[in-house]
Design a protein around this motif. Structure first.
Motif, mmCIF file in Angstrom:
data_model
loop_
_atom_site.group_PDB
_atom_site.id
_atom_site.type_symbol
_atom_site.label_atom_id
_atom_site.label_comp_id
_atom_site.label_asym_id
_atom_site.label_seq_id
_atom_site.Cartn_x
_atom_site.Cartn_y
_atom_site.Cartn_z
ATOM 1 N N TRP A 1 0.829 9.247 -5.853
ATOM 2 C CA TRP A 1 -0.483 8.634 -5.935
ATOM 3 C C TRP A 1 -0.683 7.627 -4.802
ATOM 4 O O TRP A 1 0.233 6.887 -4.452
ATOM 5 C CB TRP A 1 -0.674 7.915 -7.281
ATOM 6 C CG TRP A 1 -0.828 8.857 -8.422
ATOM 7 C CD1 TRP A 1 -1.967 9.505 -8.807
ATOM 8 C CD2 TRP A 1 0.189 9.273 -9.339
ATOM 9 N NE1 TRP A 1 -1.718 10.301 -9.906
ATOM 10 C CE2 TRP A 1 -0.395 10.170 -10.254
ATOM 11 C CE3 TRP A 1 1.543 8.968 -9.477
ATOM 12 C CZ2 TRP A 1 0.306 10.775 -11.292
ATOM 13 C CZ3 TRP A 1 2.263 9.566 -10.502
ATOM 14 C CH2 TRP A 1 1.646 10.455 -11.396
ATOM 15 N N GLU A 2 -1.885 7.613 -4.278
ATOM 16 C CA GLU A 2 -2.287 6.560 -3.348
ATOM 17 C C GLU A 2 -2.639 5.324 -4.183
ATOM 18 O O GLU A 2 -3.305 5.429 -5.219
ATOM 19 C CB GLU A 2 -3.510 6.994 -2.537
ATOM 20 C CG GLU A 2 -3.296 8.242 -1.703
ATOM 21 C CD GLU A 2 -2.757 7.928 -0.330
ATOM 22 O OE1 GLU A 2 -2.518 6.733 -0.042
ATOM 23 O OE2 GLU A 2 -2.575 8.878 0.455
ATOM 24 N N LYS B 1 0.847 -1.191 0.000
ATOM 25 C CA LYS B 1 0.000 0.000 0.000
ATOM 26 C C LYS B 1 0.883 1.242 0.000
ATOM 27 O O LYS B 1 1.961 1.253 0.597
ATOM 28 C CB LYS B 1 -0.897 0.009 1.238
ATOM 29 C CG LYS B 1 -1.900 -1.133 1.307
ATOM 30 C CD LYS B 1 -2.726 -1.032 2.587
ATOM 31 C CE LYS B 1 -3.728 -2.165 2.697
ATOM 32 N NZ LYS B 1 -4.524 -2.090 3.948
ATOM 33 N N SER B 2 0.394 2.279 -0.661
ATOM 34 C CA SER B 2 1.111 3.553 -0.618
ATOM 35 C C SER B 2 1.240 4.015 0.820
ATOM 36 O O SER B 2 0.401 3.719 1.678
ATOM 37 C CB SER B 2 0.388 4.593 -1.462
ATOM 38 O OG SER B 2 -0.980 4.692 -1.077
ATOM 39 N N ASN B 3 2.322 4.735 1.090
ATOM 40 C CA ASN B 3 2.569 5.222 2.436
ATOM 41 C C ASN B 3 3.382 6.508 2.346
ATOM 42 O O ASN B 3 3.643 7.023 1.247
ATOM 43 C CB ASN B 3 3.289 4.161 3.271
ATOM 44 C CG ASN B 3 4.566 3.657 2.614
ATOM 45 O OD1 ASN B 3 5.366 4.451 2.119
ATOM 46 N ND2 ASN B 3 4.752 2.335 2.594
ATOM 47 N N GLU B 4 3.778 7.018 3.496
ATOM 48 C CA GLU B 4 4.498 8.284 3.518
ATOM 49 C C GLU B 4 5.774 8.215 2.681
ATOM 50 O O GLU B 4 6.109 9.171 1.971
ATOM 51 C CB GLU B 4 4.842 8.637 4.965
ATOM 52 C CG GLU B 4 5.504 9.994 5.132
ATOM 53 C CD GLU B 4 5.758 10.333 6.585
ATOM 54 O OE1 GLU B 4 6.517 11.299 6.845
ATOM 55 O OE2 GLU B 4 5.198 9.632 7.457
ATOM 56 N N GLU C 1 -2.943 0.626 -4.209
ATOM 57 C CA GLU C 1 -2.729 -0.727 -3.721
ATOM 58 C C GLU C 1 -2.093 -1.512 -4.865
ATOM 59 O O GLU C 1 -2.620 -1.508 -5.981
ATOM 60 C CB GLU C 1 -4.034 -1.393 -3.296
ATOM 61 C CG GLU C 1 -4.646 -0.795 -2.046
ATOM 62 C CD GLU C 1 -5.954 -1.453 -1.664
ATOM 63 O OE1 GLU C 1 -6.398 -1.246 -0.515
ATOM 64 O OE2 GLU C 1 -6.541 -2.155 -2.515
ATOM 65 N N SER D 1 -6.196 7.377 -5.784
ATOM 66 C CA SER D 1 -6.125 8.839 -5.795
ATOM 67 C C SER D 1 -7.267 9.435 -6.613
ATOM 68 O O SER D 1 -8.027 8.716 -7.272
ATOM 69 C CB SER D 1 -4.777 9.296 -6.353
ATOM 70 O OG SER D 1 -3.731 8.965 -5.479
ATOM 71 N N ASN E 1 -5.669 2.391 -8.412
ATOM 72 C CA ASN E 1 -5.443 3.814 -8.168
ATOM 73 C C ASN E 1 -6.459 4.319 -7.155
ATOM 74 O O ASN E 1 -7.657 4.386 -7.434
ATOM 75 C CB ASN E 1 -5.558 4.583 -9.486
ATOM 76 C CG ASN E 1 -5.317 6.070 -9.314
ATOM 77 O OD1 ASN E 1 -4.974 6.545 -8.237
ATOM 78 N ND2 ASN E 1 -5.509 6.823 -10.394
ATOM 79 N N THR F 1 6.419 6.160 0.021
ATOM 80 C CA THR F 1 6.153 6.082 -1.421
ATOM 81 C C THR F 1 5.654 7.414 -1.973
ATOM 82 O O THR F 1 5.980 7.778 -3.098
ATOM 83 C CB THR F 1 5.125 4.981 -1.744
ATOM 84 O OG1 THR F 1 3.830 5.335 -1.260
ATOM 85 C CG2 THR F 1 5.542 3.648 -1.138
ATOM 86 N N LEU F 2 4.869 8.149 -1.168
ATOM 87 C CA LEU F 2 4.292 9.402 -1.665
ATOM 88 C C LEU F 2 5.352 10.481 -1.904
ATOM 89 O O LEU F 2 5.128 11.402 -2.697
ATOM 90 C CB LEU F 2 3.230 9.907 -0.698
ATOM 91 C CG LEU F 2 1.937 9.077 -0.683
ATOM 92 C CD1 LEU F 2 1.057 9.474 0.495
ATOM 93 C CD2 LEU F 2 1.171 9.235 -1.996
#
Length: 283
Positions: free
Chosen positions: A106-107, A95-98, A109, A131, A129, A100-101
Protein backbone atom coordinates in the motif's frame (compact mmCIF):
# COMPACT_ATOMS: atom_id res chain seq x y z
CA UNK A 1 21.60 8.90 13.39
CA UNK A 2 20.08 12.37 13.30
CA UNK A 3 18.68 13.64 16.58
CA UNK A 4 16.10 16.34 17.19
CA UNK A 5 15.42 17.73 20.66
CA UNK A 6 12.19 18.97 22.23
CA UNK A 7 12.17 20.68 25.60
CA UNK A 8 10.16 22.68 28.08
CA UNK A 9 10.84 23.86 31.62
CA UNK A 10 10.46 20.31 32.98
CA UNK A 11 11.54 17.87 30.26
CA UNK A 12 14.01 17.30 27.46
CA UNK A 13 13.22 14.66 24.84
CA UNK A 14 15.70 13.47 22.20
CA UNK A 15 14.20 11.76 19.13
CA UNK A 16 16.14 9.89 16.45
CA UNK A 17 14.80 10.50 12.95
CA UNK A 18 15.82 6.90 12.19
CA UNK A 19 12.67 5.09 13.26
CA UNK A 20 11.12 8.20 14.88
CA UNK A 21 12.39 6.64 18.11
CA UNK A 22 12.61 8.53 21.39
CA UNK A 23 16.17 7.93 22.58
CA UNK A 24 16.25 9.91 25.81
CA UNK A 25 13.83 11.55 28.23
CA UNK A 26 15.14 13.66 31.09
CA UNK A 27 12.69 14.99 33.67
CA UNK A 28 14.07 17.65 35.99
CA UNK A 29 17.52 16.48 34.94
CA UNK A 30 16.93 12.76 35.62
CA UNK A 31 16.98 10.15 32.86
CA UNK A 32 13.67 8.30 32.78
CA UNK A 33 14.07 6.20 29.63
CA UNK A 34 16.23 3.09 29.22
CA UNK A 35 19.64 4.02 27.80
CA UNK A 36 19.68 1.51 24.93
CA UNK A 37 22.77 -0.35 26.07
CA UNK A 38 23.48 -2.62 23.05
CA UNK A 39 24.97 -5.29 25.33
CA UNK A 40 21.45 -5.78 26.75
CA UNK A 41 18.95 -4.34 24.25
CA UNK A 42 19.71 -1.56 21.79
CA UNK A 43 16.14 -0.24 21.61
CA UNK A 44 14.61 2.52 23.70
CA UNK A 45 11.18 3.24 22.18
CA UNK A 46 10.73 1.61 18.76
CA UNK A 47 7.64 2.52 16.75
CA UNK A 48 5.66 -0.51 15.56
CA UNK A 49 4.22 -0.11 12.03
CA UNK A 50 2.68 -1.55 9.90
CA UNK A 51 2.58 -4.57 12.20
CA UNK A 52 2.61 -5.24 15.94
CA UNK A 53 4.36 -8.45 16.91
CA UNK A 54 5.34 -11.21 14.53
CA UNK A 55 3.54 -13.02 11.74
CA UNK A 56 3.31 -16.71 11.06
CA UNK A 57 6.53 -17.51 9.16
CA UNK A 58 7.10 -13.73 8.92
CA UNK A 59 4.71 -13.49 5.98
CA UNK A 60 1.17 -12.62 4.96
CA UNK A 61 -0.98 -12.88 1.85
CA UNK A 62 -3.13 -10.23 0.19
CA UNK A 63 -4.95 -10.43 -3.16
CA UNK A 64 -3.32 -13.76 -3.87
CA UNK A 65 0.24 -12.48 -3.37
CA UNK A 66 2.69 -13.28 -0.62
CA UNK A 67 4.68 -10.67 1.29
CA UNK A 68 7.46 -11.02 3.85
CA UNK A 69 7.35 -8.65 6.82
CA UNK A 70 9.64 -8.88 9.86
CA UNK A 71 8.43 -8.70 13.46
CA UNK A 72 7.04 -5.25 14.39
CA UNK A 73 7.24 -4.03 10.79
CA UNK A 74 9.74 -1.77 9.05
CA UNK A 75 9.14 1.74 10.44
CA UNK A 76 11.57 1.21 13.32
CA UNK A 77 14.44 0.82 10.83
CA UNK A 78 13.56 3.58 8.35
CA UNK A 79 14.53 7.22 8.07
CA UNK A 80 11.74 9.73 8.71
CA UNK A 81 11.79 13.29 7.45
CA UNK A 82 11.14 16.14 9.86
CA UNK A 83 7.94 17.65 8.50
CA UNK A 84 7.65 20.31 11.21
CA UNK A 85 9.29 21.23 14.50
CA UNK A 86 8.92 23.77 17.28
CA UNK A 87 10.61 23.87 20.67
CA UNK A 88 7.97 21.57 22.20
CA UNK A 89 6.49 19.65 19.25
CA UNK A 90 7.54 17.81 16.10
CA UNK A 91 6.02 15.80 13.25
CA UNK A 92 8.11 13.07 11.60
CA UNK A 93 6.95 11.61 8.29
CA UNK A 94 7.56 8.28 6.57
CA UNK A 95 6.29 7.84 3.01
CA UNK A 96 5.87 4.55 1.21
CA UNK A 97 8.67 3.80 -1.22
CA UNK A 98 10.10 1.03 -3.34
CA UNK A 99 11.47 -0.74 -0.27
CA UNK A 100 8.22 -0.62 1.73
CA UNK A 101 6.09 -1.73 -1.24
CA UNK A 102 8.04 -4.99 -1.45
CA UNK A 103 6.93 -5.77 2.11
CA UNK A 104 3.55 -4.01 2.35
CA UNK A 105 1.52 -3.38 -0.81
CA UNK A 106 0.00 0.00 0.00
CA UNK A 107 1.02 3.57 -0.67
CA UNK A 108 0.85 5.56 2.58
CA UNK A 109 1.97 8.48 4.66
CA UNK A 110 2.79 7.61 8.26
CA UNK A 111 3.32 10.46 10.70
CA UNK A 112 4.57 10.25 14.26
CA UNK A 113 3.69 13.40 16.19
CA UNK A 114 5.27 14.42 19.49
CA UNK A 115 4.00 17.19 21.78
CA UNK A 116 5.28 18.22 25.22
CA UNK A 117 3.06 19.89 27.82
CA UNK A 118 4.49 20.31 31.34
CA UNK A 119 5.22 16.73 32.47
CA UNK A 120 3.32 15.04 29.61
CA UNK A 121 4.41 13.71 26.24
CA UNK A 122 1.66 13.01 23.71
CA UNK A 123 2.66 10.63 20.90
CA UNK A 124 0.31 10.28 17.93
CA UNK A 125 0.49 7.71 15.12
CA UNK A 126 -1.30 9.02 12.02
CA UNK A 127 -1.66 6.77 8.96
CA UNK A 128 -3.07 7.91 5.61
CA UNK A 129 -3.94 5.36 2.92
CA UNK A 130 -2.92 6.69 -0.49
CA UNK A 131 -3.79 3.47 -2.34
CA UNK A 132 -6.93 2.56 -4.23
CA UNK A 133 -7.92 -0.35 -2.00
CA UNK A 134 -8.43 -0.99 1.72
CA UNK A 135 -5.23 -1.04 3.76
CA UNK A 136 -4.78 -3.53 6.61
CA UNK A 137 -2.27 -2.50 9.26
CA UNK A 138 -1.41 -2.23 12.96
CA UNK A 139 0.55 0.28 15.00
CA UNK A 140 1.84 0.33 18.55
CA UNK A 141 4.29 1.70 21.09
CA UNK A 142 7.26 0.03 22.80
CA UNK A 143 8.77 2.59 25.21
CA UNK A 144 11.26 1.21 27.74
CA UNK A 145 11.24 3.03 31.10
CA UNK A 146 14.33 3.03 33.26
CA UNK A 147 14.22 0.81 36.36
CA UNK A 148 17.84 1.08 37.54
CA UNK A 149 17.02 -0.52 40.90
CA UNK A 150 15.66 -3.60 39.09
CA UNK A 151 12.06 -4.23 38.08
CA UNK A 152 11.22 -6.19 41.24
CA UNK A 153 11.02 -2.89 43.14
CA UNK A 154 8.19 -1.84 40.83
CA UNK A 155 4.44 -2.34 40.58
CA UNK A 156 2.16 -1.80 37.60
CA UNK A 157 -0.99 -0.11 38.89
CA UNK A 158 -4.15 -0.29 36.78
CA UNK A 159 -6.97 2.24 36.85
CA UNK A 160 -9.53 -0.55 37.22
CA UNK A 161 -9.57 -3.82 39.11
CA UNK A 162 -8.26 -6.51 36.78
CA UNK A 163 -8.17 -10.28 36.47
CA UNK A 164 -5.38 -10.81 33.95
CA UNK A 165 -4.33 -13.85 32.00
CA UNK A 166 -1.12 -13.54 30.00
CA UNK A 167 -1.23 -15.23 26.60
CA UNK A 168 1.78 -17.51 26.23
CA UNK A 169 4.24 -17.05 23.39
CA UNK A 170 6.03 -19.74 21.42
CA UNK A 171 8.62 -17.78 19.50
CA UNK A 172 6.81 -14.92 17.77
CA UNK A 173 3.36 -16.54 17.95
CA UNK A 174 0.75 -17.22 20.64
CA UNK A 175 0.33 -20.90 21.47
CA UNK A 176 -3.30 -20.55 22.57
CA UNK A 177 -2.71 -21.07 26.30
CA UNK A 178 -2.73 -18.51 29.11
CA UNK A 179 -1.03 -18.03 32.47
CA UNK A 180 -2.96 -16.26 35.28
CA UNK A 181 -0.94 -13.37 36.72
CA UNK A 182 -3.48 -11.19 38.56
CA UNK A 183 -6.88 -11.78 40.19
CA UNK A 184 -9.30 -9.02 41.17
CA UNK A 185 -6.65 -6.43 41.92
CA UNK A 186 -5.33 -3.13 40.61
CA UNK A 187 -1.70 -3.79 41.55
CA UNK A 188 0.62 -6.17 39.70
CA UNK A 189 4.04 -6.57 41.43
CA UNK A 190 6.73 -7.24 38.81
CA UNK A 191 8.97 -10.30 38.95
CA UNK A 192 11.83 -11.22 36.62
CA UNK A 193 10.41 -14.73 36.24
CA UNK A 194 7.41 -13.35 34.33
CA UNK A 195 9.74 -12.59 31.44
CA UNK A 196 11.69 -15.84 31.27
CA UNK A 197 9.85 -16.75 28.07
CA UNK A 198 9.11 -13.30 26.64
CA UNK A 199 6.42 -10.67 27.17
CA UNK A 200 3.23 -10.58 29.21
CA UNK A 201 0.52 -10.29 26.55
CA UNK A 202 -2.88 -9.04 27.72
CA UNK A 203 -5.87 -9.20 25.38
CA UNK A 204 -8.75 -8.57 27.77
CA UNK A 205 -7.49 -5.66 29.86
CA UNK A 206 -10.21 -3.25 31.01
CA UNK A 207 -7.94 -0.36 32.04
CA UNK A 208 -6.66 2.24 29.60
CA UNK A 209 -4.50 4.06 32.14
CA UNK A 210 -1.61 2.41 33.98
CA UNK A 211 1.19 3.56 36.27
CA UNK A 212 4.63 2.05 36.71
CA UNK A 213 5.71 2.94 40.26
CA UNK A 214 8.71 2.18 42.44
CA UNK A 215 7.15 1.01 45.68
CA UNK A 216 10.18 2.20 47.70
CA UNK A 217 10.79 5.69 46.27
CA UNK A 218 7.34 6.42 44.82
CA UNK A 219 8.89 7.46 41.49
CA UNK A 220 6.40 6.76 38.72
CA UNK A 221 5.44 7.13 35.09
CA UNK A 222 1.86 6.80 33.85
CA UNK A 223 0.44 5.91 30.46
CA UNK A 224 -2.94 6.81 28.96
CA UNK A 225 -3.60 4.51 25.99
CA UNK A 226 -7.27 5.17 25.28
CA UNK A 227 -8.19 3.68 21.91
CA UNK A 228 -5.63 0.87 21.97
CA UNK A 229 -6.99 -2.67 22.20
CA UNK A 230 -4.04 -4.60 23.66
CA UNK A 231 -1.37 -4.07 26.30
CA UNK A 232 1.97 -5.79 26.87
CA UNK A 233 4.79 -5.69 29.41
CA UNK A 234 8.30 -6.75 28.46
CA UNK A 235 11.89 -6.73 29.65
CA UNK A 236 14.91 -8.95 29.53
CA UNK A 237 15.18 -10.66 32.94
CA UNK A 238 17.62 -8.75 35.12
CA UNK A 239 17.73 -5.69 32.85
CA UNK A 240 17.13 -2.19 34.19
CA UNK A 241 13.95 -1.34 32.30
CA UNK A 242 10.41 -2.41 31.62
CA UNK A 243 8.42 -1.66 28.48
CA UNK A 244 4.80 -0.50 28.68
CA UNK A 245 3.37 -1.38 25.28
CA UNK A 246 -0.06 -0.33 24.01
CA UNK A 247 -0.77 -2.03 20.68
CA UNK A 248 -3.61 -1.82 18.19
CA UNK A 249 -2.86 -5.21 16.74
CA UNK A 250 -1.66 -8.48 18.22
CA UNK A 251 0.66 -11.39 17.55
CA UNK A 252 -1.39 -14.20 15.94
CA UNK A 253 -1.99 -17.76 17.05
CA UNK A 254 0.29 -20.50 15.74
CA UNK A 255 -2.40 -21.92 13.42
CA UNK A 256 -3.64 -18.55 12.16
CA UNK A 257 -4.44 -17.71 8.56
CA UNK A 258 -1.82 -16.00 6.42
CA UNK A 259 -4.49 -13.71 4.95
CA UNK A 260 -3.85 -10.27 6.40
CA UNK A 261 -7.49 -9.14 6.32
CA UNK A 262 -8.36 -12.10 8.60
CA UNK A 263 -5.68 -11.34 11.20
CA UNK A 264 -6.94 -10.74 14.76
CA UNK A 265 -6.85 -7.08 15.76
CA UNK A 266 -6.03 -5.81 12.27
CA UNK A 267 -7.17 -2.25 11.44
CA UNK A 268 -8.64 -1.40 8.05
CA UNK A 269 -8.14 2.05 6.50
CA UNK A 270 -10.20 2.90 3.44
CA UNK A 271 -8.66 4.56 0.36
CA UNK A 272 -7.94 8.24 0.91
CA UNK A 273 -8.76 7.99 4.61
CA UNK A 274 -6.64 8.48 7.71
CA UNK A 275 -6.43 6.67 11.03
CA UNK A 276 -4.86 8.14 14.17
CA UNK A 277 -4.17 6.99 17.72
CA UNK A 278 -2.57 8.90 20.59
CA UNK A 279 -1.00 7.67 23.78
CA UNK A 280 0.11 10.04 26.52
CA UNK A 281 3.05 9.61 28.88
CA UNK A 282 2.95 11.39 32.26
CA UNK A 283 5.88 11.98 34.59
Amino acid sequence: MRMITLKNSMMTVDIDTNGAEIRRITVNGEDRLWNGDPAVWHGTAPVLFPMCGGLRDDKFTHDGKEYHLAKHGFAKKMNFEVESKTETAAVLLLKSNEETLKQFPWEFEFRVKFALDCGRIAVTYDVKNLSDDTMYMSCGAHEAYACPEGIEQYDVIFEREETLNAWNLNGNLLDGTVTPVLKESRVLPLYNRYFDVDALVFKDIKSRFVTLRNRVTGKSVSLDFTGFEYFLLWTKPGAGYVCLEPWNGITPLENSSYELSEKEGITSVEPGCSYALTHKIYF
